[in-house]
Design a protein around this motif. Structure first.
Motif, PDB file in Angstrom:
ATOM      1  N   THR A  44      29.614  -1.359  58.530  1.00 16.36           N
ATOM      2  CA  THR A  44      28.298  -1.654  57.982  1.00 16.36           C
ATOM      3  C   THR A  44      27.273  -1.750  59.101  1.00 16.36           C
ATOM      4  O   THR A  44      27.589  -2.226  60.202  1.00 16.36           O
ATOM      5  N   LEU A  45      26.069  -1.303  58.808  1.00 13.97           N
ATOM      6  CA  LEU A  45      24.929  -1.466  59.711  1.00 13.97           C
ATOM      7  C   LEU A  45      23.776  -2.038  58.906  1.00 13.97           C
ATOM      8  O   LEU A  45      23.529  -1.597  57.779  1.00 13.97           O
ATOM      9  N   VAL A  46      23.094  -3.040  59.465  1.00 14.77           N
ATOM     10  CA  VAL A  46      21.905  -3.578  58.812  1.00 14.77           C
ATOM     11  C   VAL A  46      20.736  -3.554  59.792  1.00 14.77           C
ATOM     12  O   VAL A  46      20.903  -3.756  60.993  1.00 14.77           O
ATOM     13  N   LEU A  50      17.215  -2.372  55.305  1.00 13.01           N
ATOM     14  CA  LEU A  50      18.240  -1.348  55.076  1.00 13.01           C
ATOM     15  C   LEU A  50      19.645  -1.889  55.348  1.00 13.01           C
ATOM     16  O   LEU A  50      19.885  -2.562  56.350  1.00 13.01           O
ATOM     17  N   VAL A  51      20.563  -1.560  54.431  1.00 10.36           N
ATOM     18  CA  VAL A  51      21.994  -1.783  54.634  1.00 10.36           C
ATOM     19  C   VAL A  51      22.680  -0.429  54.495  1.00 10.36           C
ATOM     20  O   VAL A  51      22.518   0.242  53.473  1.00 10.36           O
ATOM     21  N   PHE A  52      23.446  -0.038  55.498  1.00  8.90           N
ATOM     22  CA  PHE A  52      24.144   1.246  55.476  1.00  8.90           C
ATOM     23  C   PHE A  52      25.643   0.973  55.577  1.00  8.90           C
ATOM     24  O   PHE A  52      26.102   0.376  56.560  1.00  8.90           O
ATOM     25  N   VAL A  53      26.391   1.387  54.560  1.00  7.74           N
ATOM     26  CA  VAL A  53      27.838   1.174  54.510  1.00  7.74           C
ATOM     27  C   VAL A  53      28.532   2.525  54.587  1.00  7.74           C
ATOM     28  O   VAL A  53      28.252   3.421  53.785  1.00  7.74           O
ATOM     29  N   VAL A 237      25.821  -4.636  63.394  1.00  6.14           N
ATOM     30  CA  VAL A 237      26.893  -3.658  63.207  1.00  6.14           C
ATOM     31  C   VAL A 237      28.219  -4.395  63.069  1.00  6.14           C
ATOM     32  O   VAL A 237      28.458  -5.390  63.758  1.00  6.14           O
ATOM     33  N   THR A 238      29.091  -3.897  62.206  1.00  3.75           N
ATOM     34  CA  THR A 238      30.430  -4.469  62.075  1.00  3.75           C
ATOM     35  C   THR A 238      31.179  -4.402  63.403  1.00  3.75           C
ATOM     36  O   THR A 238      31.125  -3.398  64.103  1.00  3.75           O
TER      37      THR A 238
END
Length: 378
Positions: A44-46, A50-53, A237-238
């Motif tokens: 995951t990125l935030v 915005l949240v991007f999985v 970032v995860t």
């Protein structure tokens, strides 16, 4: 007597990197609820709005990722548009594919999902058999989140960090020399008020007075202001808080993160099992401190190497301890999963405040139920 200082840090659940870890592990848990054999490698990125999985997920179930993400962000506390990041006003993008068939053919037969080396560590300096600095750092940010969620300090926002410096003498912790607390806050709150409130409601609530050095230093929001925070200020970032997740810098780290990875991934499972072994070794009394390394080859079931380092505190030779481990424990991915009962949706809880040193029932790798096996070697 040798004297030195050691520092560890932790972060709150509202920190951008920890938001990502929680999302990745929440997705993993949802898969495991529906399909114990599901395969998950979720990143995951935030950032602002915005949240991007993204990642690889193979499962018979279905995860409604956007709704899961929004529910989690709301639970964490991103409920106000003034925070610059909001649970119902952020875009959520997903890019999910299945696990590679080339990897699956090795994992389906019980082999490791990747190569790598994993470490576990334990020390008898605390009741949790963890280093003191990281335990205090975690306790501070847990309390910081608590005073926010309970409304004790109504002006606190979700993002925050802690840092604790402990003085050691002869490898034993003596006192706390410095504490750093950075807490996101509302506009218009004076630095003095924040400092006084955090000292009273967080530091003095968490750290016993007799553990604080008489001249200990306390730093709060060292730039003087922390209104802009969370994903508005810092992309998350995860897997970017791997030292926070483990031992705070004590012991080594193989480099692989845990969050978003199902139990067939040895990055996670072998690290948990190495901690389990190290903790039971220390709990048995055969050493005051222990570090274990396990290394794996993709597609192979058993580790290619086992290393035990007891830092010259051992009462039993390390070679014998390695023999005990090989004789009594199945270190294949399936063997470790079975022993620790890992095919359960318990991983979102691990994503904040450390994967180790926790006494909740979900943390089966923290049990000391095999200490006798090592004690019998005395």
């Amino acid at each position: 007597m040798k004297e030195y200082y050691f520092t560890s840090e932790s972060v709150t659940e509202g920190h951008p990197d920890k938001i990502c870890d929680q999302i990745s592990d929440a997705i993993l848990d949802d898969v495991l609820r529906q399909d114990k054999n599901g395969r998950v490698a979720c990143e995951t990125l935030v950032t602002r709005g915005l949240v991007f999985v993204a990642g690889e997920i193979t499962t018979k179930g279905y995860v409604e990722i956007p709704q899961l993400v929004r529910n989690l962000l709301k639970e964490i506390g991103y409920v106000d548009k003034a925070y610059g990041f909001n649970y119902d006003a952020s875009a959520i993008i997903t890019a999910i594919q299945e696990q590679s068939s080339d990897i699956a053919q090795g994992v389906d037969t019980g082999g490791a999902g990747d190569q790598g080396m994993m470490f576990g560590f334990a020390t008898n300096e605390t009741s949790q058999l963890m280093p003191l600095p990281i335990m205090l750092a975690h306790a501070l940010v847990r309390r910081l989140a608590e005073v926010r969620k309970k409304g004790i300090l109504k002006y606190i926002r979700p993002d925050g960090k802690s840092q604790v410096t402990v003085r050691y003498a002869g490898d034993k912790p003596v006192d706390v020399m410095a504490v750093v607390l950075s807490s996101q806050h509302d506009e218009g709150i004076s630095q003095k008020k924040i400092r006084d409130d955090l000292r009273q409601t967080v530091i003095e609530h968490v750290i016993p007075r007799d553990l604080l050095a008489k001249n200990y230093k306390f730093f709060v929001n060292p730039t003087g202001r922390f209104v802009i925070g969370g994903p508005q200020a810092d992309t998350g970032v995860t897997g970017r808080k791997i030292i926070v997740d483990t031992y705070g810098g004590f012991g080594k780290h193989g480099g692989g993160c845990f969050s978003g990875k199902d139990p067939t991934k040895v990055d996670r499972t072998a690290s948990y099992f190495a901690r389990y072994l190290a903790k039971n070794i220390v709990a048995s009394g055969i050493a005051d401190k222990c570090e274990i390394q396990l290394s794996y080859v993709i597609g192979q079931k058993q580790p290619v190497s086992i290393m035990v380092n007891m830092f010259e505190t051992e009462k039993v030779p390390s070679e014998k301890v390695v023999q005990i481990i090989r004789k009594n424990f199945d270190l294949s991915p399936s063997g470790m999963i079975k022993k620790l009962d890992l095919l359960r949706p318990v991983f979102m809880k691990t994503a904040c405040y450390g994967h180790f040193g926790r006494e909740e029932k979900e943390f089966t790798w923290e049990k000391t139920d095999v200490a006798e096996i090592f004690a019998n070697a005395l």
